[in-house]
Design a protein around this motif. Structure first.
Motif, PDB file in Angstrom:
ATOM      1  N   LYS A 131      66.891 -31.142   4.271  1.00 40.36           N
ATOM      2  CA  LYS A 131      66.965 -32.031   5.477  1.00 40.36           C
ATOM      3  C   LYS A 131      67.476 -33.444   5.321  1.00 40.36           C
ATOM      4  O   LYS A 131      66.742 -33.956   3.973  1.00 40.36           O
ATOM      5  CB  LYS A 131      65.646 -32.122   6.793  1.00 40.36           C
ATOM      6  N   GLU A 132      68.077 -34.224   5.102  1.00 43.03           N
ATOM      7  CA  GLU A 132      69.294 -35.077   4.924  1.00 43.03           C
ATOM      8  C   GLU A 132      68.074 -35.957   6.332  1.00 43.03           C
ATOM      9  O   GLU A 132      67.531 -35.681   7.141  1.00 43.03           O
ATOM     10  CB  GLU A 132      70.559 -35.268   5.257  1.00 43.03           C
ATOM     11  N   CYS A 133      67.136 -37.362   5.831  1.00 50.70           N
ATOM     12  CA  CYS A 133      66.416 -38.167   6.423  1.00 50.70           C
ATOM     13  C   CYS A 133      67.646 -38.463   8.010  1.00 50.70           C
ATOM     14  O   CYS A 133      66.669 -38.556   8.881  1.00 50.70           O
ATOM     15  CB  CYS A 133      66.318 -39.063   6.278  1.00 50.70           C
ATOM     16  N   PHE A 134      68.946 -38.653   7.799  1.00 51.44           N
ATOM     17  CA  PHE A 134      69.520 -38.988   8.838  1.00 51.44           C
ATOM     18  C   PHE A 134      70.504 -37.664   9.674  1.00 51.44           C
ATOM     19  O   PHE A 134      71.242 -37.561   9.192  1.00 51.44           O
ATOM     20  CB  PHE A 134      69.791 -40.211   8.723  1.00 51.44           C
ATOM     21  N   GLY A 135      70.374 -37.561  10.804  1.00 54.06           N
ATOM     22  CA  GLY A 135      71.545 -36.680  10.926  1.00 54.06           C
ATOM     23  C   GLY A 135      70.725 -36.512  12.432  1.00 54.06           C
ATOM     24  O   GLY A 135      70.167 -35.931  12.912  1.00 54.06           O
ATOM     25  N   SER A 136      71.689 -35.395  13.552  1.00 52.35           N
ATOM     26  CA  SER A 136      71.899 -34.730  14.676  1.00 52.35           C
ATOM     27  C   SER A 136      71.808 -33.757  15.118  1.00 52.35           C
ATOM     28  O   SER A 136      73.196 -33.080  14.077  1.00 52.35           O
ATOM     29  CB  SER A 136      71.637 -36.176  15.601  1.00 52.35           C
ATOM     30  N   PHE A 137      71.255 -32.703  15.663  1.00 51.13           N
ATOM     31  CA  PHE A 137      71.970 -31.647  16.420  1.00 51.13           C
ATOM     32  C   PHE A 137      71.648 -30.560  15.134  1.00 51.13           C
ATOM     33  O   PHE A 137      72.774 -28.859  15.218  1.00 51.13           O
ATOM     34  CB  PHE A 137      73.501 -31.488  16.756  1.00 51.13           C
ATOM     35  N   ASN A 190      67.103 -19.491  19.131  1.00 50.91           N
ATOM     36  CA  ASN A 190      69.141 -18.719  17.826  1.00 50.91           C
ATOM     37  C   ASN A 190      68.686 -18.088  16.759  1.00 50.91           C
ATOM     38  O   ASN A 190      68.366 -17.269  16.760  1.00 50.91           O
ATOM     39  CB  ASN A 190      69.305 -19.933  17.261  1.00 50.91           C
ATOM     40  N   LYS A 191      69.468 -15.904  17.930  1.00 53.14           N
ATOM     41  CA  LYS A 191      68.718 -14.816  17.067  1.00 53.14           C
ATOM     42  C   LYS A 191      70.683 -14.774  15.259  1.00 53.14           C
ATOM     43  O   LYS A 191      70.216 -14.145  15.119  1.00 53.14           O
ATOM     44  CB  LYS A 191      69.766 -14.081  17.983  1.00 53.14           C
ATOM     45  N   ASN A 192      70.718 -15.689  15.423  1.00 55.96           N
ATOM     46  CA  ASN A 192      72.007 -15.808  14.350  1.00 55.96           C
ATOM     47  C   ASN A 192      72.351 -17.324  13.234  1.00 55.96           C
ATOM     48  O   ASN A 192      72.827 -17.163  12.561  1.00 55.96           O
ATOM     49  CB  ASN A 192      73.769 -15.997  14.860  1.00 55.96           C
ATOM     50  N   ASP A 193      70.977 -17.884  13.751  1.00 55.88           N
ATOM     51  CA  ASP A 193      70.970 -19.513  12.716  1.00 55.88           C
ATOM     52  C   ASP A 193      69.379 -19.180  12.469  1.00 55.88           C
ATOM     53  O   ASP A 193      68.343 -19.252  13.906  1.00 55.88           O
ATOM     54  CB  ASP A 193      71.454 -20.702  13.119  1.00 55.88           C
ATOM     55  N   PHE A 194      68.690 -19.592  11.544  1.00 54.32           N
ATOM     56  CA  PHE A 194      67.432 -20.417  11.688  1.00 54.32           C
ATOM     57  C   PHE A 194      67.543 -21.766  12.539  1.00 54.32           C
ATOM     58  O   PHE A 194      65.866 -21.744  13.214  1.00 54.32           O
ATOM     59  CB  PHE A 194      66.798 -20.938  10.325  1.00 54.32           C
ATOM     60  N   ARG A 195      68.402 -22.593  12.949  1.00 52.79           N
ATOM     61  CA  ARG A 195      67.928 -23.936  13.726  1.00 52.79           C
ATOM     62  C   ARG A 195      68.485 -23.365  15.068  1.00 52.79           C
ATOM     63  O   ARG A 195      69.265 -23.230  15.617  1.00 52.79           O
ATOM     64  CB  ARG A 195      68.882 -24.443  13.363  1.00 52.79           C
ATOM     65  N   SER A 196      67.824 -23.418  16.117  1.00 51.03           N
ATOM     66  CA  SER A 196      67.914 -23.092  17.492  1.00 51.03           C
ATOM     67  C   SER A 196      68.938 -24.071  17.982  1.00 51.03           C
ATOM     68  O   SER A 196      68.662 -24.333  19.535  1.00 51.03           O
ATOM     69  CB  SER A 196      65.849 -23.350  17.836  1.00 51.03           C
ATOM     70  N   ASN A 197      68.953 -25.412  17.874  1.00 47.23           N
ATOM     71  CA  ASN A 197      69.504 -26.315  18.199  1.00 47.23           C
ATOM     72  C   ASN A 197      71.199 -25.604  18.979  1.00 47.23           C
ATOM     73  O   ASN A 197      71.487 -24.444  18.612  1.00 47.23           O
ATOM     74  CB  ASN A 197      70.472 -26.761  17.203  1.00 47.23           C
ATOM     75  N   VAL A 198      71.126 -25.473  20.090  1.00 47.68           N
ATOM     76  CA  VAL A 198      71.945 -25.218  21.298  1.00 47.68           C
ATOM     77  C   VAL A 198      73.244 -25.784  21.066  1.00 47.68           C
ATOM     78  O   VAL A 198      74.851 -25.090  20.673  1.00 47.68           O
ATOM     79  CB  VAL A 198      71.803 -26.144  22.630  1.00 47.68           C
ATOM     80  N   THR A 199      73.868 -26.626  19.478  1.00 45.11           N
ATOM     81  CA  THR A 199      74.838 -27.165  19.629  1.00 45.11           C
ATOM     82  C   THR A 199      75.033 -25.646  18.294  1.00 45.11           C
ATOM     83  O   THR A 199      76.709 -25.812  18.113  1.00 45.11           O
ATOM     84  CB  THR A 199      75.238 -28.486  18.653  1.00 45.11           C
ATOM     85  N   ASN A 200      73.986 -25.424  17.594  1.00 49.24           N
ATOM     86  CA  ASN A 200      74.457 -24.478  16.835  1.00 49.24           C
ATOM     87  C   ASN A 200      74.569 -22.701  17.083  1.00 49.24           C
ATOM     88  O   ASN A 200      74.246 -21.943  16.429  1.00 49.24           O
ATOM     89  CB  ASN A 200      73.116 -24.372  15.379  1.00 49.24           C
ATOM     90  N   GLY A 201      74.864 -22.839  18.955  1.00 51.63           N
ATOM     91  CA  GLY A 201      74.644 -21.737  19.199  1.00 51.63           C
ATOM     92  C   GLY A 201      73.110 -21.724  20.167  1.00 51.63           C
ATOM     93  O   GLY A 201      73.067 -20.197  20.589  1.00 51.63           O
ATOM     94  N   GLY A 202      72.370 -21.785  20.002  1.00 51.72           N
ATOM     95  CA  GLY A 202      70.784 -21.732  20.522  1.00 51.72           C
ATOM     96  C   GLY A 202      70.925 -21.305  22.097  1.00 51.72           C
ATOM     97  O   GLY A 202      71.926 -22.500  22.974  1.00 51.72           O
ATOM     98  N   ILE A 203      69.998 -21.059  22.584  1.00 53.66           N
ATOM     99  CA  ILE A 203      70.144 -20.350  23.974  1.00 53.66           C
ATOM    100  C   ILE A 203      68.609 -20.809  24.601  1.00 53.66           C
ATOM    101  O   ILE A 203      68.042 -21.151  24.026  1.00 53.66           O
ATOM    102  CB  ILE A 203      69.996 -19.705  24.918  1.00 53.66           C
TER     103      ILE A 203
END
Length: 271
Positions: A131-137, A190-203
Motif C-alpha cells: 500500500k502506498e501511504c496516500f491513496g483512496s478508493f 467483490n468476487k473479482n478483486d481482493f479489494r472490496s471497494n465499490v470503485t473497484n466493482g464491490g457491492i
C-alpha cells in the motif's frame, strides 16, 4: 448558521457532484447556509464562517482554517492521521487489532529497498499487501505474490507492507461512526478483486454488526479523534483502514439510511 463545504478542486465527476449537492441540500433543510468552495478557491481567500465541513485531504488548508479560529470537521489532525496509512497503523497500535504491518524506511528518492522487502517477506509471508501511504478508493493497493512484484511497485512514494488476511479477500465491513455512535454498517463484497471497494466493482449490502465490531469501530475513531468516519473491518475483527470522509452516498443507496443530517446535527451541537 453559515458553513463552508470544502471539496478538492482537482477531483471531478458525477459521484463527487452528487455528494456535494446532497450535503448542501441537507444543510439547507436544517437552516444552515452551506457554501461550497474548492481548496484552490480558498487558497487565496480570507475566510469567515461558523464552521467548515472539510470533505478533502488538503491538510495544510485545514490547519490554516483552524488557525483562523474556525471549527473544522473533521479536524486537520484527524484527517492527517487517517490519510497516511503508516500514521493510521501507528495511532491504532495496541488499540484495535490490525494486520501485521511493516513501514518502509524513509527515502527522499527512489531507492534500493530490496533489503527491506526480503525482511518483510520473512516476517509477513507471501502473498502480502503493498500500500502506498496516500491513496483512496483502493488505488495504489496491490496484492503481491513475489518479491519482484513488490519491488515493481516501489517508487519515491512512502509505502507499507501488510500481512494478507486471506479469509477476508474481497470482503469487509464498513462501519459508519458519528460522535461516538455506530449509525450505519454495510458488508462490501467483490468476487473479482481482493479489494472490496465499490470503485473497484464491490457491492454493498446492509449489515447488522455485533457489539464486538461496533466496539472496535468506536475505539478506532476515538483514537483518531474523528467526529465522523468510516471504519473498514476485516474477518476476525481486524481494522484495515479508517476513512475521515467516507463516501456516504454509496452507504445511503445500500441501506436507505441518510447520515448527512446526523453529521450536521453533530456539528451544530459542537459549535
Amino acid at each position: 448558521m453559515n458553513g463552508i463545504l470544502v471539496k478538492n478542486h482537482f477531483l471531478k465527476g458525477e459521484k463527487y457532484d452528487a455528494l456535494h449537492s446532497h450535503l448542501k441540500k441537507t444543510a439547507e433543510k436544517m437552516n444552515i447556509n452551506l457554501t461550497v468552495k474548492t481548496n484552490l478557491e480558498l487558497a487565496g481567500e480570507s475566510v469567515s464562517t461558523d464552521f467548515v465541513l472539510f470533505w478533502d485531504k488538503d491538510i495544510n488548508l485545514a490547519r490554516m482554517l483552524e488557525r483562523y479560529g474556525i471549527p473544522v470537521f473533521n479536524s486537520a489532525d484527524s484527517i492527517e492521521k487517517c490519510d497516511d496509512k503508516a500514521r493510521t497503523y501507528i495511532e491504532l497500535l495496541d488499540v484495535v487489532p490490525q494486520p501485521k504491518t511493516l513501514i518502509a524506511p524513509k527515502s527522499f528518492f527512489k531507492s534500493d529497498m530490496s533489503e527491506f522487502v526480503f525482511k518483510a517477506v520473512e516476517v509477513l509471508g507471501l502473498p502480502l499487501v503493498f500500500k502506498e501511504c496516500f491513496g483512496s478508493f483502493g488505488a495504489q493497493v496491490y496484492l503481491c505474490r513475489t518479491v519482484d512484484e513488490i519491488i515493481s511497485h516501489i517508487s519515491e512514494k512512502p509505502f507499507i507492507l501488510q500481512r494478507f488476511i486471506e479469509k477476508s479477500a474481497g470482503r469487509d465491513i464498513r462501519v459508519e461512526v458519528i460522535d461516538g455512535q455506530c449509525v450505519s454498517a454495510v458488508m462490501r463484497e467483490n468476487k473479482n478483486d481482493f479489494r472490496s471497494n465499490v470503485t473497484n466493482g464491490g457491492i454493498m449490502t446492509p449489515f447488522n454488526p455485533d457489539k464486538k465490531i461496533i466496539d472496535t469501530a468506536l475505539k478506532a475513531c476515538d483514537a483518531l479523534s474523528l467526529t465522523f468516519g468510516g471504519v473498514d473491518i476485516l474477518e476476525g475483527n481486524i481494522v484495515c483502514e479508517v476513512n475521515s470522509n467516507a463516501h456516504i452516498m454509496n452507504i445511503m443507496q445500500a441501506t436507505g439510511k441518510d447520515i448527512a443530517p446526523l453529521i450536521f446535527s453533530t456539528i451544530k451541537e459542537k459549535i
